[in-house]
Design a protein around this motif. Structure first.
Motif, PDB file in Angstrom:
ATOM      1  N   VAL A   1       0.857  -1.176   0.000  1.00  0.00           N
ATOM      2  CA  VAL A   1       0.000   0.000   0.000  1.00  0.00           C
ATOM      3  C   VAL A   1       0.895   1.229   0.000  1.00  0.00           C
ATOM      4  CG1 VAL A   1      -1.888   1.188   1.168  1.00  0.00           C
ATOM      5  CG2 VAL A   1      -1.677  -1.306   1.357  1.00  0.00           C
ATOM      6  N   GLY A   2       0.694   2.091  -0.988  1.00  0.00           N
ATOM      7  CA  GLY A   2       1.499   3.294  -1.094  1.00  0.00           C
ATOM      8  C   GLY A   2       1.106   4.342  -0.074  1.00  0.00           C
ATOM      9  N   PRO A   3       1.906   5.401   0.057  1.00  0.00           N
ATOM     10  CA  PRO A   3       1.637   6.468   1.020  1.00  0.00           C
ATOM     11  C   PRO A   3       0.258   7.111   0.831  1.00  0.00           C
ATOM     12  CG  PRO A   3       3.823   6.726   0.075  1.00  0.00           C
ATOM     13  CD  PRO A   3       3.144   5.617  -0.689  1.00  0.00           C
TER      14      PRO A   3
ATOM     15  N   GLY B   1      -2.403   5.421   0.004  1.00  0.00           N
ATOM     16  CA  GLY B   1      -3.428   4.413   0.247  1.00  0.00           C
ATOM     17  C   GLY B   1      -3.739   3.521  -0.940  1.00  0.00           C
ATOM     18  N   ARG B   2      -3.116   3.777  -2.060  1.00  0.00           N
ATOM     19  CA  ARG B   2      -3.346   2.995  -3.286  1.00  0.00           C
ATOM     20  C   ARG B   2      -2.541   1.701  -3.247  1.00  0.00           C
ATOM     21  NH1 ARG B   2      -1.115   4.510  -9.157  1.00  0.00           N
ATOM     22  NH2 ARG B   2      -2.535   3.267 -10.417  1.00  0.00           N
ATOM     23  N   LEU B   3      -3.147   0.593  -3.689  1.00  0.00           N
ATOM     24  CA  LEU B   3      -2.411  -0.667  -3.801  1.00  0.00           C
ATOM     25  C   LEU B   3      -1.448  -0.565  -4.971  1.00  0.00           C
ATOM     26  CD1 LEU B   3      -5.152  -3.431  -3.258  1.00  0.00           C
ATOM     27  CD2 LEU B   3      -3.785  -2.187  -1.571  1.00  0.00           C
ATOM     28  N   VAL B   4      -0.160  -0.831  -4.694  1.00  0.00           N
ATOM     29  CA  VAL B   4       0.854  -0.708  -5.740  1.00  0.00           C
ATOM     30  C   VAL B   4       1.523  -2.032  -6.078  1.00  0.00           C
ATOM     31  CG1 VAL B   4       1.311   1.729  -5.227  1.00  0.00           C
ATOM     32  CG2 VAL B   4       2.691  -0.064  -4.134  1.00  0.00           C
ATOM     33  N   GLY B   5       1.224  -3.077  -5.318  1.00  0.00           N
ATOM     34  CA  GLY B   5       1.836  -4.367  -5.607  1.00  0.00           C
ATOM     35  C   GLY B   5       1.111  -5.485  -4.908  1.00  0.00           C
ATOM     36  N   THR B   6       1.339  -6.700  -5.414  1.00  0.00           N
ATOM     37  CA  THR B   6       0.691  -7.868  -4.850  1.00  0.00           C
ATOM     38  C   THR B   6       1.462  -9.140  -5.145  1.00  0.00           C
ATOM     39  OG1 THR B   6      -1.394  -9.092  -4.733  1.00  0.00           O
ATOM     40  CG2 THR B   6      -0.775  -8.223  -6.881  1.00  0.00           C
ATOM     41  N   VAL B   7       1.281 -10.107  -4.293  1.00  0.00           N
ATOM     42  CA  VAL B   7       1.771 -11.468  -4.500  1.00  0.00           C
ATOM     43  C   VAL B   7       0.822 -12.386  -3.738  1.00  0.00           C
ATOM     44  CG1 VAL B   7       3.392 -11.443  -2.551  1.00  0.00           C
ATOM     45  CG2 VAL B   7       3.784 -12.996  -4.442  1.00  0.00           C
ATOM     46  N   VAL B   8       0.610 -13.587  -4.264  1.00  0.00           N
ATOM     47  CA  VAL B   8      -0.287 -14.559  -3.644  1.00  0.00           C
ATOM     48  C   VAL B   8       0.490 -15.841  -3.383  1.00  0.00           C
ATOM     49  CG1 VAL B   8      -2.406 -15.915  -3.923  1.00  0.00           C
ATOM     50  CG2 VAL B   8      -2.284 -13.582  -4.850  1.00  0.00           C
TER      51      VAL B   8
ATOM     52  N   ARG C   1       3.441  -2.178  -9.566  1.00  0.00           N
ATOM     53  CA  ARG C   1       3.302  -1.079 -10.532  1.00  0.00           C
ATOM     54  C   ARG C   1       4.692  -0.518 -10.862  1.00  0.00           C
ATOM     55  NH1 ARG C   1      -2.220   0.552 -10.724  1.00  0.00           N
ATOM     56  NH2 ARG C   1      -3.382  -0.038  -8.845  1.00  0.00           N
ATOM     57  N   PRO C   2       4.885  -0.059 -12.104  1.00  0.00           N
ATOM     58  CA  PRO C   2       6.205   0.440 -12.516  1.00  0.00           C
ATOM     59  C   PRO C   2       6.803   1.490 -11.585  1.00  0.00           C
ATOM     60  CG  PRO C   2       4.783   0.218 -14.430  1.00  0.00           C
ATOM     61  CD  PRO C   2       3.922  -0.049 -13.216  1.00  0.00           C
ATOM     62  N   GLU C   3       5.991   2.381 -11.044  1.00  0.00           N
ATOM     63  CA  GLU C   3       6.525   3.448 -10.189  1.00  0.00           C
ATOM     64  C   GLU C   3       7.015   2.943  -8.837  1.00  0.00           C
ATOM     65  OE1 GLU C   3       1.982   3.536  -9.511  1.00  0.00           O
ATOM     66  OE2 GLU C   3       3.318   3.191 -11.214  1.00  0.00           O
ATOM     67  N   ALA C   4       6.675   1.706  -8.490  1.00  0.00           N
ATOM     68  CA  ALA C   4       7.103   1.147  -7.203  1.00  0.00           C
ATOM     69  C   ALA C   4       8.151   0.046  -7.373  1.00  0.00           C
ATOM     70  CB  ALA C   4       5.892   0.616  -6.435  1.00  0.00           C
ATOM     71  N   ARG C   5       8.666  -0.115  -8.569  1.00  0.00           N
ATOM     72  CA  ARG C   5       9.678  -1.150  -8.814  1.00  0.00           C
ATOM     73  C   ARG C   5      11.075  -0.621  -8.482  1.00  0.00           C
ATOM     74  NH1 ARG C   5       7.210  -2.935 -14.683  1.00  0.00           N
ATOM     75  NH2 ARG C   5       5.278  -3.783 -13.837  1.00  0.00           N
TER      76      ARG C   5
ATOM     77  N   ILE D   1      12.619  -0.428  -5.623  1.00  0.00           N
ATOM     78  CA  ILE D   1      12.816   0.287  -4.360  1.00  0.00           C
ATOM     79  C   ILE D   1      12.547  -0.600  -3.147  1.00  0.00           C
ATOM     80  CG2 ILE D   1      12.386   2.579  -5.335  1.00  0.00           C
ATOM     81  CD1 ILE D   1       9.522   2.396  -4.210  1.00  0.00           C
ATOM     82  N   GLY D   2      12.453  -1.914  -3.378  1.00  0.00           N
ATOM     83  CA  GLY D   2      12.283  -2.846  -2.278  1.00  0.00           C
ATOM     84  C   GLY D   2      10.870  -3.367  -2.058  1.00  0.00           C
ATOM     85  N   VAL D   3       9.905  -2.888  -2.822  1.00  0.00           N
ATOM     86  CA  VAL D   3       8.519  -3.321  -2.650  1.00  0.00           C
ATOM     87  C   VAL D   3       8.361  -4.804  -2.982  1.00  0.00           C
ATOM     88  CG1 VAL D   3       6.141  -3.027  -3.480  1.00  0.00           C
ATOM     89  CG2 VAL D   3       7.557  -1.013  -2.994  1.00  0.00           C
ATOM     90  N   THR D   4       8.917  -5.227  -4.102  1.00  0.00           N
ATOM     91  CA  THR D   4       8.786  -6.633  -4.500  1.00  0.00           C
ATOM     92  C   THR D   4       9.428  -7.545  -3.465  1.00  0.00           C
ATOM     93  OG1 THR D   4       8.881  -5.889  -6.802  1.00  0.00           O
ATOM     94  CG2 THR D   4       9.076  -8.254  -6.413  1.00  0.00           C
ATOM     95  N   GLU D   5      10.608  -7.190  -2.987  1.00  0.00           N
ATOM     96  CA  GLU D   5      11.290  -7.980  -1.962  1.00  0.00           C
ATOM     97  C   GLU D   5      10.437  -8.084  -0.702  1.00  0.00           C
ATOM     98  OE1 GLU D   5      12.639  -5.562  -3.776  1.00  0.00           O
ATOM     99  OE2 GLU D   5      14.553  -6.285  -4.565  1.00  0.00           O
ATOM    100  N   ALA D   6       9.846  -6.965  -0.292  1.00  0.00           N
ATOM    101  CA  ALA D   6       9.031  -6.963   0.919  1.00  0.00           C
ATOM    102  C   ALA D   6       7.783  -7.831   0.747  1.00  0.00           C
ATOM    103  CB  ALA D   6       8.654  -5.534   1.299  1.00  0.00           C
ATOM    104  N   LEU D   7       7.175  -7.779  -0.423  1.00  0.00           N
ATOM    105  CA  LEU D   7       6.016  -8.642  -0.695  1.00  0.00           C
ATOM    106  C   LEU D   7       6.411 -10.112  -0.617  1.00  0.00           C
ATOM    107  CD1 LEU D   7       4.367  -6.665  -3.624  1.00  0.00           C
ATOM    108  CD2 LEU D   7       3.263  -7.217  -1.430  1.00  0.00           C
ATOM    109  N   PHE D   8       7.538 -10.463  -1.226  1.00  0.00           N
ATOM    110  CA  PHE D   8       8.004 -11.854  -1.196  1.00  0.00           C
ATOM    111  C   PHE D   8       8.346 -12.283   0.232  1.00  0.00           C
ATOM    112  CE2 PHE D   8       7.754 -12.215  -5.616  1.00  0.00           C
ATOM    113  CZ  PHE D   8       8.047 -13.516  -5.977  1.00  0.00           C
ATOM    114  N   GLU D   9       8.972 -11.405   0.991  1.00  0.00           N
ATOM    115  CA  GLU D   9       9.289 -11.736   2.379  1.00  0.00           C
ATOM    116  C   GLU D   9       8.020 -12.065   3.163  1.00  0.00           C
ATOM    117  OE1 GLU D   9      11.572  -8.380   3.694  1.00  0.00           O
ATOM    118  OE2 GLU D   9      13.312  -8.977   2.501  1.00  0.00           O
TER     119      GLU D   9
END
Length: 183
Positions: A67-69, A71-78, A107-111, A113-121
């Protein structure tokens, strides 16, 4: 990183729908997802409500969102739990209790910067917390080197297993498994 990483909430189905539709418009969508934009767009609201509710509270699946600053969802993993004795979504027998990571999108603007890593963690921590779970795996299309590179960097290693891609059987989805700490 000013992003909150957490499990999706039941009432967020409109935002989950919007994020999924954005993912399916991404240039890599044809090799990253088994669903098309048109198929997802046709789904009624009830489908999205059920999908989100099941991924928020279910024991067989858990969806994590960034969730971005604003409040918008910017990434996901299931993380999907695959039980021994069942078939996976490729129709192959599952021989051990494991988690399958699917639906990865940032989302491209959140790539970068650690978002994907945090989702995977978050997804891996939830998966490894399940009783009797033996491994965490995923499949990546042979023509998706960016995703495969991230998975390797995170600690996934190729198993040598592959399945024909459901959308294009002339191509393969390569199986990768998360190595145990210290391996």
């Amino acid at each position: 990183m000013d992003y909150e990483i957490r499990a999706v909430r039941d009432d967020e189905w409109p935002a989950v729908r919007e994020l999924r539709l954005a993912a399916l418009r991404d240039e890599m969508a044809p090799v990253a997802f088994l669903e098309t934009y048109e198929q997802a767009l046709e789904q009624p609201d009830g489908y999205w409500r059920d999908r989100t509710r099941n991924a928020a509270r279910g024991e067989a699946a858990r969806q994590f969102v960034a969730v971005g600053p604003d409040g918008r969802l910017v990434g996901t993993v299931v993380a999907l739990v695959e039980e021994a004795g069942t078939d996976d979504f490729f129709g192959r027998p599952v021989t051990r209790r494991q988690a399958q990571i699917v639906g990865v999108y940032v989302r491209p603007e959140a790539r970068g910067i650690g978002v994907t890593e945090a989702l995977f963690e978050a997804a891996v921590a939830w998966s490894r917390g399940l009783e009797g779970l033996e491994r965490v795996r995923l499949h990546v299309h042979e023509d998706n080197p960016r995703a495969a590179g991230f998975y390797r960097k995170f600690g996934f290693v190729p198993t040598g297993g592959a399945v024909p891609n459901p959308g294009d059987p002339s191509k393969s989805d390569l199986e990768m498994v998360l190595g145990e700490p210290g391996e």
